[in-house]
Scaffold this motif. Structure first.
Motif, mmCIF file in Angstrom:
data_model
loop_
_atom_site.group_PDB
_atom_site.id
_atom_site.type_symbol
_atom_site.label_atom_id
_atom_site.label_comp_id
_atom_site.label_asym_id
_atom_site.label_seq_id
_atom_site.Cartn_x
_atom_site.Cartn_y
_atom_site.Cartn_z
ATOM 1 N N ARG A 74 0.864 -1.255 -0.105
ATOM 2 C CA ARG A 74 0.006 0.094 -0.074
ATOM 3 C C ARG A 74 0.890 1.164 -0.055
ATOM 4 O O ARG A 74 0.560 2.249 -0.657
ATOM 5 C CB ARG A 74 -0.836 -0.157 1.276
ATOM 6 N N GLY A 75 1.862 1.522 0.865
ATOM 7 C CA GLY A 75 2.936 2.517 0.967
ATOM 8 C C GLY A 75 3.561 2.561 -0.440
ATOM 9 O O GLY A 75 3.476 3.938 -1.031
ATOM 10 N N ALA A 125 2.269 1.504 -3.345
ATOM 11 C CA ALA A 125 1.340 1.983 -4.451
ATOM 12 C C ALA A 125 1.013 3.540 -4.416
ATOM 13 O O ALA A 125 0.718 4.099 -5.343
ATOM 14 C CB ALA A 125 0.159 1.085 -4.105
ATOM 15 N N ARG A 126 0.981 3.942 -3.005
ATOM 16 C CA ARG A 126 0.473 5.313 -2.736
ATOM 17 C C ARG A 126 1.373 6.108 -3.419
ATOM 18 O O ARG A 126 1.306 7.190 -3.923
ATOM 19 C CB ARG A 126 0.423 5.551 -1.213
ATOM 20 N N ASP A 127 2.781 5.984 -3.166
ATOM 21 C CA ASP A 127 4.076 6.459 -3.693
ATOM 22 C C ASP A 127 3.843 6.572 -5.085
ATOM 23 O O ASP A 127 4.081 7.622 -5.654
ATOM 24 C CB ASP A 127 5.401 5.906 -3.257
ATOM 25 N N ARG A 128 3.332 5.569 -5.917
ATOM 26 C CA ARG A 128 3.271 5.577 -7.381
ATOM 27 C C ARG A 128 2.307 6.502 -7.993
ATOM 28 O O ARG A 128 2.476 7.166 -8.779
ATOM 29 C CB ARG A 128 3.116 4.032 -7.853
ATOM 30 N N ARG A 129 1.185 6.442 -7.119
ATOM 31 C CA ARG A 129 0.190 7.279 -7.334
ATOM 32 C C ARG A 129 0.457 8.747 -7.274
ATOM 33 O O ARG A 129 -0.114 9.452 -8.164
ATOM 34 C CB ARG A 129 -1.168 6.876 -6.746
ATOM 35 N N LEU A 130 1.229 9.016 -6.207
ATOM 36 C CA LEU A 130 1.390 10.568 -5.996
ATOM 37 C C LEU A 130 2.361 10.874 -7.304
ATOM 38 O O LEU A 130 2.439 12.223 -7.530
ATOM 39 C CB LEU A 130 2.293 10.702 -4.712
ATOM 40 N N THR A 145 10.052 3.850 -8.861
ATOM 41 C CA THR A 145 10.383 4.982 -8.028
ATOM 42 C C THR A 145 11.892 4.925 -7.625
ATOM 43 O O THR A 145 12.482 6.013 -7.173
ATOM 44 C CB THR A 145 9.603 5.305 -6.868
#
Length: 158
Positions: A97-98, A100-105, A131
């Motif tokens: 989840r961490g 995935a959040r970084d990729r979305r941002l 990333t």
């Protein structure tokens, strides 16, 4: 109805707070000026110790409609593990989840693989190839580390 400003912070508390802030800034400035190195970074320690790679696996993580996470070996396409929803693999889900959040941002998709690496010094890392972010998995305890190290040793299901 007049308001009284009698309830103010005591002068002594303000002086102590200011002294703490000044002390912290002074200590930080001195450390920078004398060239005191920052805390050791695991990757830098591995490089300095010439700790080589023991094992590595390129993995993709895909969420299924039923809530399961399918972990596949990127090089062979074979499924390494499927984590059903509600199972005791919350740590893997949390790390993902961490990432995935970084990729979305950053506006990145989920098609790039992750690299799971075991080093000679016993450290285990997961690196996001999209990333460049790396997580030192040993920092989360032996049980959580073992959830990922099992992915290195697990035989593939075709």
């Amino acid at each position: 109805m007049s308001h009284s400003h009698a309830e103010q912070l005591p002068r002594g508390a303000l002086i102590i707070s200011a002294a703490l802030v000044i002390t912290a800034l002074t200590a930080t400035s001195i450390a920078r000026l004398i060239g005191l190195p920052p805390a050791a970074q695991p990757a830098a320690v591995r490089e300095a110790d010439h700790a080589g790679l023991v094992s590595q696996r390129s993995l993709t993580f895909v969420d299924r409609a039923d809530g399961a996470v399918v972990i596949a070996d990127r090089s062979t396409g074979a499924i390494a593990q499927t984590i059903a929803p509600g199972t005791n693999s919350g740590f893997i889900r949390g790390v993902l989840r961490g990432f995935a959040r970084d990729r979305r941002l950053r506006g990145l998709g989920g098609d790039q693989p992750f690299t799971l690496s075991l080093w000679q010094d016993g450290q285990l890392t997961l690196t996001d190839s999209a990333t460049g972010r790396t997580v030192e998995l040993g920092a989360f305890g032996v049980t959580n580390r073992d959830a990922f190290i099992n992915l290195l040793n697990r035989q593939e299901n075709k």
